[in-house]
Design an enzyme around this catalytic site. Structure first.
Site, short mmCIF file in Angstrom:
data_model
loop_
_atom_site.label_atom_id
_atom_site.label_comp_id
_atom_site.label_asym_id
_atom_site.label_seq_id
_atom_site.Cartn_x
_atom_site.Cartn_y
_atom_site.Cartn_z
N LYS A 189 14.47 -50.51 -40.86
CA LYS A 189 15.84 -50.08 -41.15
C LYS A 189 16.82 -50.76 -40.20
CE LYS A 189 18.95 -47.15 -40.03
NZ LYS A 189 20.10 -47.96 -40.48
N GLU A 265 13.60 -47.82 -26.97
CA GLU A 265 14.27 -48.80 -26.10
C GLU A 265 15.74 -48.43 -26.14
OE1 GLU A 265 12.92 -51.43 -24.46
OE2 GLU A 265 10.90 -51.15 -25.22
N GLU A 399 27.20 -45.65 -20.40
CA GLU A 399 27.15 -46.97 -21.02
C GLU A 399 28.37 -47.15 -21.93
OE1 GLU A 399 24.29 -47.64 -24.17
OE2 GLU A 399 23.77 -49.56 -23.24
P1 NAD Z 1 22.55 -46.29 -32.51
O1 NAD Z 1 21.58 -45.43 -31.80
O2 NAD Z 1 23.81 -45.70 -32.98
O3 NAD Z 1 21.86 -46.91 -33.81
C1 NAD Z 1 20.63 -47.57 -33.75
C2 NAD Z 1 19.93 -47.45 -35.08
O4 NAD Z 1 19.64 -46.08 -35.31
C3 NAD Z 1 20.77 -47.92 -36.27
O5 NAD Z 1 19.94 -48.57 -37.19
C4 NAD Z 1 21.27 -46.62 -36.85
O6 NAD Z 1 21.57 -46.69 -38.23
C5 NAD Z 1 20.08 -45.71 -36.60
N1 NAD Z 1 20.40 -44.28 -36.62
C6 NAD Z 1 21.61 -43.68 -36.47
N2 NAD Z 1 21.48 -42.33 -36.60
C7 NAD Z 1 20.17 -42.09 -36.82
C8 NAD Z 1 19.42 -40.89 -37.02
N3 NAD Z 1 19.98 -39.69 -37.02
N4 NAD Z 1 18.08 -41.02 -37.19
C9 NAD Z 1 17.48 -42.22 -37.15
N5 NAD Z 1 18.14 -43.38 -37.01
C10 NAD Z 1 19.48 -43.32 -36.83
O7 NAD Z 1 22.78 -47.56 -31.58
P2 NAD Z 1 23.72 -48.81 -31.86
O8 NAD Z 1 25.13 -48.36 -31.66
O9 NAD Z 1 23.36 -49.49 -33.13
O10 NAD Z 1 23.26 -49.78 -30.67
C11 NAD Z 1 23.74 -49.68 -29.40
C12 NAD Z 1 22.74 -49.00 -28.49
O11 NAD Z 1 21.50 -49.68 -28.54
C13 NAD Z 1 23.17 -49.07 -27.04
O12 NAD Z 1 22.91 -47.83 -26.41
C14 NAD Z 1 22.29 -50.16 -26.47
O13 NAD Z 1 22.09 -50.12 -25.08
C15 NAD Z 1 21.03 -49.92 -27.21
N6 NAD Z 1 20.17 -51.11 -27.14
C16 NAD Z 1 19.03 -51.07 -26.37
C17 NAD Z 1 18.21 -52.20 -26.27
C18 NAD Z 1 16.94 -52.18 -25.45
O14 NAD Z 1 16.12 -53.07 -25.62
N7 NAD Z 1 16.73 -51.22 -24.57
C19 NAD Z 1 18.55 -53.37 -26.96
C20 NAD Z 1 19.73 -53.37 -27.71
C21 NAD Z 1 20.52 -52.24 -27.81
#
Ligand code: NAD
Length: 497
Positions: A189, A265, A399
């Site tokens: 996804k 992650e 963050e």
């Molecule tokens: P997010 O958590 O909002 O979304 C990530 C994914 O989760 C998306 O595909 C989203 O559609 C999905 N999602 C949203 N609600 C959900 C739910 N209720 N159940 C299951 N899935 C759901 O994060 P984002 O805004 O897309 O990305 C930014 C975040 O990702 C930041 O916190 C960043 O630090 C983190 N990040 C971490 C790493 C790492 O390797 N540690 C790498 C890149 C980004």
């Protein structure tokens, strides 16, 4: 040398994929729903993607489970799996421009960085795990005479992969490649605002010979499709990259369903620590600037807290400010752009609200802090630096995930360690010093998954990547990643007559 002409042509011609890819077929959402995809470079609607439902997720899981049980991939001879993944890697490289342009059009990363960090990284990740397929074995236990203990590594079954929007190809490949290498089936996804390149990636996997149903892509809203994956009884493992808020939800979904393994992650508030004995302050300044401003700070390991020893604070901040003010911020598809767009209007507003918070908290604005290039309609923000940031303030603790650097100073090594470890996160850190012993002490004492010394970022696929504290659990990259996608099965064999 980047081929500008090719980028310009592709930007006009590239086909924008719009549907899920389930069981090898492009299908729309079961209820016909679509989501608008906005180009963050100009704020205009680019296309639509399927707005997936729980029924769509179920169809993808049924396809993945059926492929797994039929053994079309899970029981394919390892040498053949390797051949297919190697040709998948080659196809990703052959289509690198197309993938990069697709990705940049919905996520906004500057194309020069995207070309390296996205298709090129994904291709080398796929190659790395393809090559591991016939080199990772089970074990024979040191059992006593009369019995034989075998430890077998088996694929777990159906792996759910949920990824964010900042580096969709790179991050998805870190999960898909090891999961496929050991024989699993996948439901992937993508994030709502970074789906296009991942649908194309899955098409290329099919072209390389991956059997239908082994890699399925379902697009749509996280709160619908992501939740349905977290709760699905036939998904055995979820590998997630994203925010801590969603990470926590996934742990709840697991508890409420089949206790699937959840690997997270998550985010970071990574310290970039510069000691006064740094040999080359210019290099440190450049690395600190790139480490927080490239891709508009939308990098999980972004060095968002600069911790600098008092004696060099003024000089270093001035040098970073010069970098910040000289970056070319603009059209993500322009090869000369240093910093592209913020991924969405919502993320831009979140960043700007952190600027207001920083000012309310009494931090000193050194540069930036505002939306720019507004005439373009796109979502751009000036690289921003705040000095005199208090250790317990929100911009020192939370963050932002935007181009915003918080500066704090320290007087000795003990205080540097204390400040570095003073958040709930533990993803990455950077240390600049010419003192070798100090560098090793910092590596030991700073609580983070990776410590960069006299550099920032760039660790290759041979190194594990994961967070300590609330930055996550489990590891992407390196051979350690295979552990998430394999179950160990013990066989105890009696050799008695
Ligand atoms: P997010 O958590 O909002 O979304 C990530 C994914 O989760 C998306 O595909 C989203 O559609 C999905 N999602 C949203 N609600 C959900 C739910 N209720 N159940 C299951 N899935 C759901 O994060 P984002 O805004 O897309 O990305 C930014 C975040 O990702 C930041 O916190 C960043 O630090 C983190 N990040 C971490 C790493 C790492 O390797 N540690 C790498 C890149 C980004």
């Amino acid at each position: 040398m980047i081929d500008r002409q090719r980028i310009e042509t592709l930007a006009k011609q590239v086909v924008l994929p719009q549907k899920h890819l389930i069981n090898g077929k492009h299908v729309g959402a079961t209820d016909g729903g679509t989501l608008d995809v906005i180009n963050p470079g100009n704020g205009q609607k680019l296309t639509t993607i399927a707005d997936g439902t729980a029924a769509d997720v179920n169809a993808a899981v049924v396809a993945a489970k059926s492929a797994f049980e039929r053994g079309v991939w899970s029981r394919m001879p390892p040498a053949q799996r390797k051949k297919i993944l190697l040709s998948f890697s080659d196809l990703v490289m052959a289509h690198q421009y197309e993938l990069a342009v697709l990705g940049v059009r919905d996520n906004g990363t500057e194309i020069a960085m995207a070309l390296k960090a996205e298709p090129a990284s994904a291709a080398s990740t796929i190659r790395f795990y393809a090559e591991a397929i016939d080199k990772v074995s089970g074990e024979v236990a040191p059992s006593a005479e009369g019995s034989l203990g075998l430890v077998l590594r088996q694929p777990v079954g159906v792996v759910g992969v949920i990824v964010p929007w900042n580096f969709p190809l790179m991050i998805a490949a870190w999960k898909i490649a090891p999961a496929l290498a050991v024989g699993n089936s996948i439901v992937l996804k993508p994030a709502e605002s970074a789906s296009l390149s991942l649908i194309r990636l899955a098409e290329l996997a099919l072209e390389a010979g991956l059997p239908e149903g082994v890699l399925n892509v379902v697009t749509g809203q996280g709160s619908v499709t992501g939740e349905a994956m977290g709760l699905h009884p036939d998904i055995d493992v979820v590998a997630f990259t994203g925010s801590g808020v969603v990470g926590r939800k996934l742990l709840e979904y697991s508890a409420a369903s089949n206790l699937k393994h959840i690997y997270l992650e998550l985010g970071g508030k990574s310290p970039h620590i510069v000691f006064a004995d740094t040999e080359n302050l210019d290099r440190a300044a450049k690395a600190a600037a790139n480490g927080i401003f490239r891709n508009s700070g939308q990098v999980c390991i972004a060095g968002s807290r600069l911790l600098v020893e008092e004696g060099v604070r003024e000089e270093l901040v001035e040098k970073i400010k010069t970098h910040a003010e000289n970056y070319k911020v603009g059209d993500p598809l322009d090869v000369d752009t240093d910093i592209g767009a913020i991924n969405s209007e919502q993320q831009l507003q979140k960043n700007l609200s952190f600027v207001r918070t920083a000012l309310d908290e009494g931090a000193n604005r050194v540069t930036g802090g505002a939306r720019i290039n507004e005439d373009s309609g796109g979502y751009y923000m000036a690289p921003t630096i705040f000095d005199n940031v208090a250790e317990d303030s929100r911009i020192a603790q939370e963050e932002v995930f935007g181009p915003m650097l918080s500066v704090m100073s320290f007087s000795d090594e003990t205080q540097a360690v204390q400040l570095a470890n003073s958040t709930n996160y533990g993803l990455a850190a950077g240390v600049w010093t010419s003192n070798l012993s100090r560098a090793h002490r910092m590596i030991q004492k700073v609580q983070s998954g990776v410590v960069h010394v006299n550099c920032y970022g760039g660790a290759d696929i041979t190194m594990p990547m994961g967070g300590l504290k609330q930055s996550g659990n489990g590891y992407d990259k390196s051979l350690h990643a295979l552990d998430k996608y394999t179950a160990l099965k013990s066989a105890w064999i009696s050799l008695e007559n």
